[in-house]
Design a protein around this motif. Structure first.
Motif, PDB file in Angstrom:
ATOM      1  N   ARG A   1       0.808  -1.220   0.000  1.00 34.16           N
ATOM      2  CA  ARG A   1       0.000   0.000   0.000  1.00 34.16           C
ATOM      3  C   ARG A   1       0.839   1.267   0.000  1.00 34.16           C
ATOM      4  N   PHE A   2       1.993   1.207   0.661  1.00 35.14           N
ATOM      5  CA  PHE A   2       2.837   2.399   0.784  1.00 35.14           C
ATOM      6  C   PHE A   2       4.279   2.057   0.396  1.00 35.14           C
ATOM      7  N   PRO A   3       4.514   1.737  -0.879  1.00 36.92           N
ATOM      8  CA  PRO A   3       5.859   1.302  -1.292  1.00 36.92           C
ATOM      9  C   PRO A   3       6.930   2.366  -1.131  1.00 36.92           C
ATOM     10  N   ARG A   4       6.529   3.636  -1.046  1.00 34.99           N
ATOM     11  CA  ARG A   4       7.518   4.700  -0.897  1.00 34.99           C
ATOM     12  C   ARG A   4       7.809   5.044   0.559  1.00 34.99           C
ATOM     13  N   LEU A   5       7.076   4.422   1.465  1.00 35.78           N
ATOM     14  CA  LEU A   5       7.247   4.740   2.877  1.00 35.78           C
ATOM     15  C   LEU A   5       7.540   3.463   3.653  1.00 35.78           C
ATOM     16  N   GLY A   6       8.767   3.302   4.103  1.00 36.42           N
ATOM     17  CA  GLY A   6       9.136   2.091   4.829  1.00 36.42           C
ATOM     18  C   GLY A   6       8.742   2.153   6.289  1.00 36.42           C
ATOM     19  N   LEU A   7       9.004   1.041   6.982  1.00 32.12           N
ATOM     20  CA  LEU A   7       8.800   0.946   8.425  1.00 32.12           C
ATOM     21  C   LEU A   7      10.161   0.826   9.095  1.00 32.12           C
ATOM     22  N   ASP A   8      10.354   1.566  10.170  1.00 30.37           N
ATOM     23  CA  ASP A   8      11.571   1.442  10.972  1.00 30.37           C
ATOM     24  C   ASP A   8      11.244   0.458  12.095  1.00 30.37           C
ATOM     25  N   VAL A   9      11.629  -0.813  11.928  1.00 33.44           N
ATOM     26  CA  VAL A   9      11.219  -1.886  12.830  1.00 33.44           C
ATOM     27  C   VAL A   9      12.344  -2.233  13.804  1.00 33.44           C
ATOM     28  N   THR A  10      12.007  -2.331  15.096  1.00 35.88           N
ATOM     29  CA  THR A  10      12.991  -2.597  16.137  1.00 35.88           C
ATOM     30  C   THR A  10      12.456  -3.627  17.130  1.00 35.88           C
ATOM     31  N   GLU A  11      13.267  -4.646  17.448  1.00 40.60           N
ATOM     32  CA  GLU A  11      12.873  -5.592  18.497  1.00 40.60           C
ATOM     33  C   GLU A  11      13.079  -4.947  19.864  1.00 40.60           C
TER      34      GLU A  11
ATOM     35  N   THR B   1       5.140   9.719   0.939  1.00 41.52           N
ATOM     36  CA  THR B   1       6.538   9.389   0.671  1.00 41.52           C
ATOM     37  C   THR B   1       7.377   9.865   1.834  1.00 41.52           C
ATOM     38  N   ALA B   2       8.494   9.207   2.038  1.00 43.09           N
ATOM     39  CA  ALA B   2       9.430   9.648   3.067  1.00 43.09           C
ATOM     40  C   ALA B   2      10.105  10.930   2.611  1.00 43.09           C
ATOM     41  N   PRO B   3      10.391  11.866   3.515  1.00 44.19           N
ATOM     42  CA  PRO B   3      11.040  13.120   3.128  1.00 44.19           C
ATOM     43  C   PRO B   3      12.375  12.853   2.455  1.00 44.19           C
ATOM     44  N   ALA B   4      12.658  13.605   1.413  1.00 40.28           N
ATOM     45  CA  ALA B   4      13.921  13.455   0.693  1.00 40.28           C
ATOM     46  C   ALA B   4      14.556  14.817   0.512  1.00 40.28           C
ATOM     47  N   LYS B   5      15.887  14.851   0.598  1.00 45.90           N
ATOM     48  CA  LYS B   5      16.604  16.101   0.436  1.00 45.90           C
ATOM     49  C   LYS B   5      16.887  16.360  -1.036  1.00 45.90           C
ATOM     50  N   THR B   6      16.734  17.610  -1.450  1.00 46.69           N
ATOM     51  CA  THR B   6      17.052  17.982  -2.821  1.00 46.69           C
ATOM     52  C   THR B   6      18.550  18.170  -2.945  1.00 46.69           C
ATOM     53  N   SER B   7      19.148  17.534  -3.960  1.00 44.14           N
ATOM     54  CA  SER B   7      20.588  17.637  -4.124  1.00 44.14           C
ATOM     55  C   SER B   7      20.987  19.037  -4.542  1.00 44.14           C
ATOM     56  N   ASP B   8      22.249  19.396  -4.258  1.00 49.62           N
ATOM     57  CA  ASP B   8      22.741  20.719  -4.613  1.00 49.62           C
ATOM     58  C   ASP B   8      22.673  20.945  -6.110  1.00 49.62           C
ATOM     59  N   ARG B   9      22.998  19.926  -6.915  1.00 51.67           N
ATOM     60  CA  ARG B   9      22.964  20.086  -8.366  1.00 51.67           C
ATOM     61  C   ARG B   9      21.556  20.371  -8.863  1.00 51.67           C
ATOM     62  N   THR B  10      20.576  19.643  -8.278  1.00 51.51           N
ATOM     63  CA  THR B  10      19.191  19.867  -8.686  1.00 51.51           C
ATOM     64  C   THR B  10      18.749  21.276  -8.340  1.00 51.51           C
ATOM     65  N   ALA B  11      19.121  21.756  -7.144  1.00 48.68           N
ATOM     66  CA  ALA B  11      18.737  23.100  -6.731  1.00 48.68           C
ATOM     67  C   ALA B  11      19.348  24.138  -7.657  1.00 48.68           C
ATOM     68  N   VAL B  12      20.616  23.960  -8.027  1.00 52.95           N
ATOM     69  CA  VAL B  12      21.276  24.906  -8.925  1.00 52.95           C
ATOM     70  C   VAL B  12      20.609  24.903 -10.282  1.00 52.95           C
ATOM     71  N   ALA B  13      20.273  23.695 -10.790  1.00 50.89           N
ATOM     72  CA  ALA B  13      19.645  23.597 -12.100  1.00 50.89           C
ATOM     73  C   ALA B  13      18.293  24.291 -12.112  1.00 50.89           C
ATOM     74  N   ARG B  14      17.514  24.128 -11.025  1.00 50.92           N
ATOM     75  CA  ARG B  14      16.201  24.776 -10.960  1.00 50.92           C
ATOM     76  C   ARG B  14      16.340  26.291 -10.908  1.00 50.92           C
ATOM     77  N   THR B  15      17.318  26.760 -10.139  1.00 48.97           N
ATOM     78  CA  THR B  15      17.544  28.206 -10.041  1.00 48.97           C
ATOM     79  C   THR B  15      17.935  28.778 -11.395  1.00 48.97           C
ATOM     80  N   ALA B  16      18.804  28.075 -12.110  1.00 49.88           N
ATOM     81  CA  ALA B  16      19.229  28.553 -13.431  1.00 49.88           C
ATOM     82  C   ALA B  16      18.073  28.564 -14.402  1.00 49.88           C
ATOM     83  N   ALA B  17      17.204  27.547 -14.325  1.00 49.81           N
ATOM     84  CA  ALA B  17      16.063  27.478 -15.241  1.00 49.81           C
ATOM     85  C   ALA B  17      15.092  28.610 -14.992  1.00 49.81           C
ATOM     86  N   ARG B  18      14.894  28.978 -13.723  1.00 52.65           N
ATOM     87  CA  ARG B  18      13.968  30.075 -13.432  1.00 52.65           C
ATOM     88  C   ARG B  18      14.508  31.407 -13.939  1.00 52.65           C
ATOM     89  N   GLY B  19      15.837  31.566 -13.960  1.00 51.84           N
ATOM     90  CA  GLY B  19      16.426  32.837 -14.382  1.00 51.84           C
ATOM     91  C   GLY B  19      16.733  32.913 -15.864  1.00 51.84           C
TER      92      GLY B  19
END
Length: 227
Positions: free
Chosen positions: A38-48, A197-215
């Motif tokens: 049901r939630f393939p993008r969201l795992g479980l952190d399982v601990t005994e 989905t689990a939170p994911a960090k945007t890579s520096d390259r992706t952020a730079v590319a998006r900034t360049a595209a907007r400008g």
């Protein structure tokens, strides 16, 4: 007139990972499989979790939910009883009780009963002839080894497994997991939810590319080069 937006957007949402604890002997295979479907993008952190710590890990918010063994005296917790476990006794392989299909507590009156030990330590002590131990059948199976055996105890008291979590825990996926454990189908959910989905960090390259595209400015068309 402006329409009120639905309670959940159509796009996937970032939510924290659900942290799930369980005491020894509890098998999570079925519930984890349904969760992954049901939630393939969201795992479980399982601990005994040691049974002695099952309340504290919830109180200290080390896990969001925990499969526990009753009784559990804690007013701050939601508790859903699930199923009972048969009691067994664990004895050395060459013990007389190993010759029977079932024993009673009266049959073992003269034995030293070991209590308060972690299951692995208790198994070592039993194997070395220090005594016997009474545990739920699921625990004996999960810790099975060649030098000990377990037998059902006819007059033993069954134990019960339950699912527990703090009443004030705000994690939105708790009710989704409760629904899975209770056998609720994906279509019986009270409110349709897009896949989280689990939170994911945007890579520096992706952020730079998006900034360049907007400008970036659109290229000017030269006269006579078509429409």
């Amino acid at each position: 007139m402006t329409k009120t937006p639905p309670p959940f957007a159509d796009e996937p949402r970032d939510v924290p990972t659900l942290r799930l604890g369980y005491v020894p002997g509890v098998t999570l295979t079925k519930w984890r499989r349904v969760w992954d479907e049901r939630f393939p993008r969201l795992g479980l952190d399982v601990t005994e979790v040691a049974e002695a710590d099952q309340t504290s890990v919830l109180q200290q918010e080390q896990v969001d939910m925990c499969f526990v063994r009753l009784p559990l005296d804690e007013a701050r917790l939601h508790v859903i009883p699930l199923y009972e476990e048969a009691p067994v006794v664990v004895v050395p392989r060459d013990h007389p009780a190993a010759l029977f299909d079932e024993v009673s507590r009266a049959d073992l009156d003269d034995e030293e009963v070991l209590e308060g030990f972690a299951i692995a330590e208790a198994m070592d002590l039993v194997a070395n002839g220090a005594g016997i131990v009474y545990v739920p059948q699921s625990v004996a199976r999960s810790a099975s080894r060649r030098d000990v055996v377990h037998r059902p105890v006819s007059d033993g008291t069954p134990t019960r497994v339950a699912l527990a979590w703090l009443r004030e825990n705000p994690h939105e996926m708790i009710q989704e997991f409760v629904g899975i454990v209770r056998g609720r189908t994906v279509n019986s959910s009270r409110t349709p939810r897009p896949e989280p989905t689990a939170p994911a960090k945007t890579s520096d390259r992706t952020a730079v590319a998006r900034t360049a595209a907007r400008g970036r400015r659109p290229r000017e068309r030269r006269p006579g080069r078509g429409r």
